[in-house]
Enzyme design. Sequence first.
Site, PDB file in Angstrom:
ATOM      1  N   GLU A  98     -12.548 -74.937 -28.241  1.00 13.56           N
ATOM      2  CA  GLU A  98     -11.580 -76.035 -28.337  1.00 13.56           C
ATOM      3  C   GLU A  98     -10.209 -75.605 -27.821  1.00 13.56           C
ATOM      4  O   GLU A  98      -9.866 -74.425 -27.858  1.00 13.56           O
ATOM      5  CB  GLU A  98     -11.439 -76.475 -29.810  1.00 13.56           C
ATOM      6  N   ASP A  99      -9.439 -76.574 -27.378  1.00 16.37           N
ATOM      7  CA  ASP A  99      -8.066 -76.291 -26.966  1.00 16.37           C
ATOM      8  C   ASP A  99      -7.157 -76.197 -28.181  1.00 16.37           C
ATOM      9  O   ASP A  99      -6.422 -75.234 -28.358  1.00 16.37           O
ATOM     10  CB  ASP A  99      -7.555 -77.357 -25.979  1.00 16.37           C
ATOM     11  N   LYS A 130      -3.230 -75.785 -35.264  1.00 17.64           N
ATOM     12  CA  LYS A 130      -2.154 -76.485 -35.968  1.00 17.64           C
ATOM     13  C   LYS A 130      -2.638 -76.715 -37.389  1.00 17.64           C
ATOM     14  O   LYS A 130      -3.404 -77.636 -37.647  1.00 17.64           O
ATOM     15  CB  LYS A 130      -1.896 -77.856 -35.310  1.00 17.64           C
ATOM     16  N   PHE A 151       3.435 -81.692 -30.746  1.00 18.49           N
ATOM     17  CA  PHE A 151       2.460 -82.092 -29.733  1.00 18.49           C
ATOM     18  C   PHE A 151       2.659 -81.230 -28.494  1.00 18.49           C
ATOM     19  O   PHE A 151       3.753 -81.167 -27.945  1.00 18.49           O
ATOM     20  CB  PHE A 151       2.588 -83.577 -29.387  1.00 18.49           C
ATOM     21  N   ARG A 164      -2.003 -81.569 -17.672  1.00 14.90           N
ATOM     22  CA  ARG A 164      -3.112 -80.624 -17.854  1.00 14.90           C
ATOM     23  C   ARG A 164      -2.991 -79.434 -16.908  1.00 14.90           C
ATOM     24  O   ARG A 164      -3.515 -78.355 -17.170  1.00 14.90           O
ATOM     25  CB  ARG A 164      -4.460 -81.309 -17.578  1.00 14.90           C
TER      26      ARG A 164
HETATM   27  P1  IMP Z   1      -8.247 -83.213 -34.551  1.00 11.41           P
HETATM   28  O1  IMP Z   1      -9.547 -83.968 -34.576  1.00 11.41           O
HETATM   29  O2  IMP Z   1      -7.162 -83.915 -35.336  1.00 11.41           O
HETATM   30  O3  IMP Z   1      -8.406 -81.779 -34.993  1.00 11.41           O
HETATM   31  O4  IMP Z   1      -7.707 -83.246 -33.080  1.00 11.41           O
HETATM   32  C1  IMP Z   1      -8.278 -82.453 -32.136  1.00 11.41           C
HETATM   33  C2  IMP Z   1      -8.207 -83.054 -30.758  1.00 11.41           C
HETATM   34  O5  IMP Z   1      -7.030 -83.835 -30.560  1.00 11.41           O
HETATM   35  C3  IMP Z   1      -8.143 -81.916 -29.772  1.00 11.41           C
HETATM   36  O6  IMP Z   1      -9.434 -81.675 -29.259  1.00 11.41           O
HETATM   37  C4  IMP Z   1      -7.202 -82.420 -28.720  1.00 11.41           C
HETATM   38  O7  IMP Z   1      -7.928 -83.034 -27.690  1.00 11.41           O
HETATM   39  C5  IMP Z   1      -6.350 -83.454 -29.396  1.00 11.41           C
HETATM   40  N1  IMP Z   1      -5.052 -82.870 -29.754  1.00 11.41           N
HETATM   41  C6  IMP Z   1      -4.598 -82.540 -30.985  1.00 11.41           C
HETATM   42  N2  IMP Z   1      -3.360 -82.058 -30.942  1.00 11.41           N
HETATM   43  C7  IMP Z   1      -3.011 -82.048 -29.633  1.00 11.41           C
HETATM   44  C8  IMP Z   1      -1.825 -81.634 -28.935  1.00 11.41           C
HETATM   45  O8  IMP Z   1      -0.820 -81.168 -29.503  1.00 11.41           O
HETATM   46  N3  IMP Z   1      -1.845 -81.790 -27.580  1.00 11.41           N
HETATM   47  C9  IMP Z   1      -2.913 -82.293 -26.908  1.00 11.41           C
HETATM   48  N4  IMP Z   1      -4.026 -82.688 -27.525  1.00 11.41           N
HETATM   49  C10 IMP Z   1      -4.079 -82.568 -28.874  1.00 11.41           C
HETATM   50 MG    MG Z   2      -9.876 -81.195 -27.381  1.00  5.95          MG
END
Ligand code: IMP
Ligand code: MG
Length: 177
Positions: A98-99, A130, A151, A164
């Site tokens: 994951e990123d 995070k 973000f 990106r």
């Molecule tokens: P989660 O489901 O809340 O953990 O969010 C995860 C997904 O949201 C990641 O795979 C990202 O694609 C996107 N995401 C969350 N935070 C960021 C950010 O700060 N920048 C870009 N994408 C984010």
């Molecule tokens: Mg992602």
Amino acid sequence: MTETGMRILISTDEVRHRVTGLGLEIAAAYPDGTLYLIGVLKGACVFLADLVRAIPRPVRFDFLGTSSYGAETISAGEVKLTKDVTEDIRGAHVLVVEDVVDTGITLDFLLEHLRKREPASLRTVTLLNKQARRLRENLIDFVGFEIPNEFVVGYGMDYNEDYRDLPDIRILDGTGV
Ligand code: IMP
Ligand code: MG
């Protein structure tokens, strides 16, 4: 797009150095056998491309796609699979790439999905963690960097599909997160 309103959080050199370290950690953590890295589209593509070359052992890779409904900078809590893995991962070691993990809802959903394919092991690596808004626990095995609740864009990560291609990781101000 204008690049005002952004400040560098993690430089290109810092990313490169950490990815090299992660590659060694990951290689040391696995026995012999097939290791599949499964990248989560699209954000993890750039990270995965560098990571596979930093792991000094044979690996294979594939991709998963997700989309979440709702606001762009906040995971809305409902995840949809837009692309499934196409390779047979049964009995293989699987490492989801994951990123960034925020609430954890996306990764939790993906792990539940992949578990049904009966891999020999199922672990995760995220470049960025995070922790502040986490709603699901015990999801992550390898972390690149802990970051604050901001973000971020660059190194594969987007805001409305922009940024990106940036080589470093920047904080996007004024996105209402
Ligand atoms: P989660 O489901 O809340 O953990 O969010 C995860 C997904 O949201 C990641 O795979 C990202 O694609 C996107 N995401 C969350 N935070 C960021 C950010 O700060 N920048 C870009 N994408 C984010
Ligand atoms: Mg992602």
